[in-house]
Design a protein around this motif. Structure first.
Motif, PDB file in Angstrom:
ATOM      1  N   TYR A 106      -0.007 -21.064  26.122  1.00  0.00           N
ATOM      2  CA  TYR A 106      -0.546 -20.338  26.141  1.00  0.00           C
ATOM      3  C   TYR A 106      -0.826 -19.090  26.781  1.00  0.00           C
ATOM      4  CZ  TYR A 106      -1.370 -25.226  26.615  1.00  0.00           C
ATOM      5  OH  TYR A 106      -1.958 -26.319  26.061  1.00  0.00           O
ATOM      6  N   SER A 107      -0.996 -17.834  25.483  1.00  0.00           N
ATOM      7  CA  SER A 107      -1.421 -16.844  26.263  1.00  0.00           C
ATOM      8  C   SER A 107      -2.327 -16.200  27.018  1.00  0.00           C
ATOM      9  CB  SER A 107      -1.223 -15.635  24.940  1.00  0.00           C
ATOM     10  OG  SER A 107      -0.723 -14.237  25.079  1.00  0.00           O
ATOM     11  N   ILE A 108      -2.210 -15.139  28.120  1.00  0.00           N
ATOM     12  CA  ILE A 108      -3.358 -15.048  29.007  1.00  0.00           C
ATOM     13  C   ILE A 108      -3.674 -13.523  28.219  1.00  0.00           C
ATOM     14  CG2 ILE A 108      -4.104 -14.483  31.255  1.00  0.00           C
ATOM     15  CD1 ILE A 108      -2.125 -16.639  32.647  1.00  0.00           C
ATOM     16  N   SER A 109      -5.002 -12.976  28.457  1.00  0.00           N
ATOM     17  CA  SER A 109      -5.843 -11.851  28.341  1.00  0.00           C
ATOM     18  C   SER A 109      -7.366 -11.753  28.783  1.00  0.00           C
ATOM     19  CB  SER A 109      -5.582 -11.615  26.496  1.00  0.00           C
ATOM     20  OG  SER A 109      -6.691 -12.230  26.170  1.00  0.00           O
ATOM     21  N   ASP A 110      -7.746 -11.088  28.353  1.00  0.00           N
ATOM     22  CA  ASP A 110      -8.723 -11.671  29.413  1.00  0.00           C
ATOM     23  C   ASP A 110     -10.073 -12.544  28.396  1.00  0.00           C
ATOM     24  OD1 ASP A 110      -8.949  -9.117  30.580  1.00  0.00           O
ATOM     25  OD2 ASP A 110     -10.046  -7.951  29.372  1.00  0.00           O
ATOM     26  N   SER A 111      -9.077 -12.586  27.015  1.00  0.00           N
ATOM     27  CA  SER A 111     -10.173 -13.580  26.001  1.00  0.00           C
ATOM     28  C   SER A 111      -9.460 -14.718  25.468  1.00  0.00           C
ATOM     29  CB  SER A 111     -10.685 -13.276  24.771  1.00  0.00           C
ATOM     30  OG  SER A 111      -9.369 -12.344  23.692  1.00  0.00           O
ATOM     31  N   THR A 112      -8.206 -14.360  26.467  1.00  0.00           N
ATOM     32  CA  THR A 112      -7.440 -15.955  25.304  1.00  0.00           C
ATOM     33  C   THR A 112      -7.036 -16.736  27.055  1.00  0.00           C
ATOM     34  OG1 THR A 112      -5.224 -14.625  25.359  1.00  0.00           O
ATOM     35  CG2 THR A 112      -6.818 -15.537  23.447  1.00  0.00           C
ATOM     36  N   PRO A 113      -6.055 -17.564  27.065  1.00  0.00           N
ATOM     37  CA  PRO A 113      -6.942 -18.679  25.671  1.00  0.00           C
ATOM     38  C   PRO A 113      -8.216 -19.354  25.520  1.00  0.00           C
ATOM     39  CG  PRO A 113      -5.474 -20.056  27.535  1.00  0.00           C
ATOM     40  CD  PRO A 113      -5.942 -18.184  28.418  1.00  0.00           C
ATOM     41  N   SER A 114      -8.021 -19.177  24.247  1.00  0.00           N
ATOM     42  CA  SER A 114     -10.502 -19.606  24.082  1.00  0.00           C
ATOM     43  C   SER A 114      -9.840 -21.504  23.924  1.00  0.00           C
ATOM     44  CB  SER A 114      -9.875 -19.583  22.756  1.00  0.00           C
ATOM     45  OG  SER A 114      -8.790 -20.822  21.997  1.00  0.00           O
ATOM     46  N   ASP A 115     -11.185 -21.542  24.283  1.00  0.00           N
ATOM     47  CA  ASP A 115     -11.382 -23.396  24.006  1.00  0.00           C
ATOM     48  C   ASP A 115     -10.590 -23.757  23.468  1.00  0.00           C
ATOM     49  OD1 ASP A 115     -12.533 -22.581  26.301  1.00  0.00           O
ATOM     50  OD2 ASP A 115     -14.941 -23.040  25.878  1.00  0.00           O
ATOM     51  N   ALA A 116     -11.242 -23.154  22.141  1.00  0.00           N
ATOM     52  CA  ALA A 116     -10.225 -24.128  20.639  1.00  0.00           C
ATOM     53  C   ALA A 116      -8.962 -24.733  21.402  1.00  0.00           C
ATOM     54  CB  ALA A 116     -10.583 -22.793  19.497  1.00  0.00           C
ATOM     55  N   VAL A 117      -8.011 -23.559  21.267  1.00  0.00           N
ATOM     56  CA  VAL A 117      -6.570 -23.381  21.525  1.00  0.00           C
ATOM     57  C   VAL A 117      -5.869 -24.373  22.933  1.00  0.00           C
ATOM     58  CG1 VAL A 117      -4.562 -22.793  22.675  1.00  0.00           C
ATOM     59  CG2 VAL A 117      -6.541 -21.672  20.662  1.00  0.00           C
ATOM     60  N   ILE A 118      -6.768 -24.525  23.462  1.00  0.00           N
ATOM     61  CA  ILE A 118      -6.832 -25.570  24.989  1.00  0.00           C
ATOM     62  C   ILE A 118      -7.002 -26.685  24.366  1.00  0.00           C
ATOM     63  CG2 ILE A 118      -7.723 -26.076  27.264  1.00  0.00           C
ATOM     64  CD1 ILE A 118      -8.194 -23.077  28.336  1.00  0.00           C
ATOM     65  N   LYS A 119      -7.768 -27.162  24.071  1.00  0.00           N
ATOM     66  CA  LYS A 119      -8.419 -28.256  22.914  1.00  0.00           C
ATOM     67  C   LYS A 119      -7.188 -28.782  22.025  1.00  0.00           C
ATOM     68  CE  LYS A 119     -13.220 -29.824  23.987  1.00  0.00           C
ATOM     69  NZ  LYS A 119     -13.189 -28.804  24.976  1.00  0.00           N
ATOM     70  N   GLU A 120      -7.000 -28.481  21.517  1.00  0.00           N
ATOM     71  CA  GLU A 120      -6.455 -28.506  20.106  1.00  0.00           C
ATOM     72  C   GLU A 120      -4.509 -28.350  20.857  1.00  0.00           C
ATOM     73  OE1 GLU A 120      -6.633 -28.983  16.718  1.00  0.00           O
ATOM     74  OE2 GLU A 120      -4.837 -29.633  16.701  1.00  0.00           O
ATOM     75  N   ASN A 121      -4.468 -27.522  21.819  1.00  0.00           N
ATOM     76  CA  ASN A 121      -2.941 -28.050  22.125  1.00  0.00           C
ATOM     77  C   ASN A 121      -2.295 -29.129  22.957  1.00  0.00           C
ATOM     78  OD1 ASN A 121      -0.416 -26.687  21.394  1.00  0.00           O
ATOM     79  ND2 ASN A 121      -1.645 -24.627  22.593  1.00  0.00           N
TER      80      ASN A 121
END
Ligand code: 5MM
Length: 335
Positions: free
Chosen positions: A140-155
């Motif tokens: 999970y990469s941290i930026s202002d807009s990441t990680p997205s909910d989609a990536v959190i859920k899929e992973n």
């Protein structure tokens, strides 16, 4: 699923004073590591280096498990003994990385982990070669807009599906959600992301019916980004990590084996020590370090047979200091 067999594997790995060596670098990653010491990455060199680590005299006092890459699991030492056999002879449990790396999640610029296809058959094969536990890493990469909910859920969903298949094959899964240290984010932002990630991972594990007593959690610590110019100190990292863990990780998880994730060897040992000193965690807190256990050893080896002893001494030192940190018995003057 043989719950007793899974619990037995966890019990052996989660022995107080011991932790896991992550030596499961894929061939491209190992290529980069070897390039860093000006050594060409051949199958023989990769074997020689891993053999040097695994045959370190006395390392079994501090190392209970080793995660291997498929090539290493099937490789033989110079005397013909399978490398996994070298480990089992020392009472160290061999494990296997089963994920197949990262791919872009459609519709995003973020990555998810692949490798579920044919996993059951691969596990049967790995078991024949001695593997009793497995590893799957999500990042999970941290930026202002990441990680997205989609990536959190899929992973989370993929981690849980992988863990379930492993347990159905009596292989204890390491569930590894790594919140990356890259960036200039604050420790608070890392805490926020780690909480969301862990929460979703345990929702997914529950949904799949994964036996929490039969798995290992391998998380990153709650830590400031590498480029942050006022990075939180050791006590703060320990405090915030445990705070988030208490909110998100059920007590039925037996063992938490941290990844080092780009921390220096000394930092990662100090953080583990500080958490164990706080002494109020319901889980065994240990390590599953790759770089933090290997960096000094790899440098000392430099690809030369005559440096094998120096390589082993450097590895032994880090294994021992981290072993002590699992008991809250490490201090920086031991460095
Ligand atoms: C040892 O490196 C592992 C494999 O990485 P690649 O798939 O990228 O080759 C890696 O998953 C490792 O087990 C974890 O990142 C923990 O290692 P660190 O160095 O972060 O402690």
């Amino acid at each position: 699923m043989d719950a007793q067999a899974l619990k037995q594997t966890i019990k052996e790995i989660a022995t107080k004073g011991k932790g896991i060596l992550a030596a499961d670098e894929s061939t491209p990653t190992m290529g980069k590591r070897l390039a860093g010491i000006n050594v060409e990455s051949t199958e023989e060199k990769r074997r020689d280096y891993r053999q040097a680590l695994f045959t370190t005299s006395g390392c079994e006092e501090f190392i209970s498990g080793v995660i291997l890459f498929e090539e290493t699991l099937k490789q033989k030492a110079r005397d013909g003994t399978p490398l996994s056999g070298v480990l089992t002879k020392k009472g160290i449990v061999p494990g296997i990385k089963v994920d197949k790396g990262l791919v872009e999640l459609e519709g995003t610029s973020e990555k998810v982990t692949q490798g579920l296809e044919g996993l059951g058959d691969r596990l049967d094969d790995y078991k024949q070669h001695g593997a009793r536990f497995a590893k799957w890493r999500a990042v999970y990469s941290i930026s202002d807009s990441t990680p997205s909910d989609a990536v959190i859920k899929e992973n989370a969903s993929r981690l849980a599906k992988y863990a379930k298949v492993c347990q159905e094959h009596d292989v204890a899964p390491i569930v590894e959600p790594e919140v990356l240290i890259n960036g200039d984010h604050s420790i608070e932002r890392c805490a926020e992301v780690t909480e969301a990630v862990l929460k979703e991972v345990f929702v997914a594990l529950d949904k799949e019916g994964v036996l929490l007593e039969g798995m290992i959690l391998k998380p990153s610590m709650v830590i400031s980004g590498k480029e942050n110019d006022s990075r939180a100190g050791v006590e703060e990292v320990a405090k915030q990590t445990l705070e988030i863990f208490k909110k998100t990780i059920p007590e039925s998880v037996q063992t938490i084996n941290f990844l080092s994730g780009g921390q220096t060897p000394e930092e990662s040992t100090a953080h583990l020590q500080a958490m164990n000193k706080m002494d109020d965690a319901p889980w065994y807190l240990s390590f599953s370090y790759g770089r933090a256990l290997q960096e000094p050893a790899l440098k000392a080896w430099a690809g030369k047979a005559e440096n094998e002893k120096a390589c082993q001494d450097a590895f032994f030192k880090r294994a021992k200091l981290n072993g002590l940190a699992t008991k809250g018995e490490y201090s920086t003057d031991m460095e």
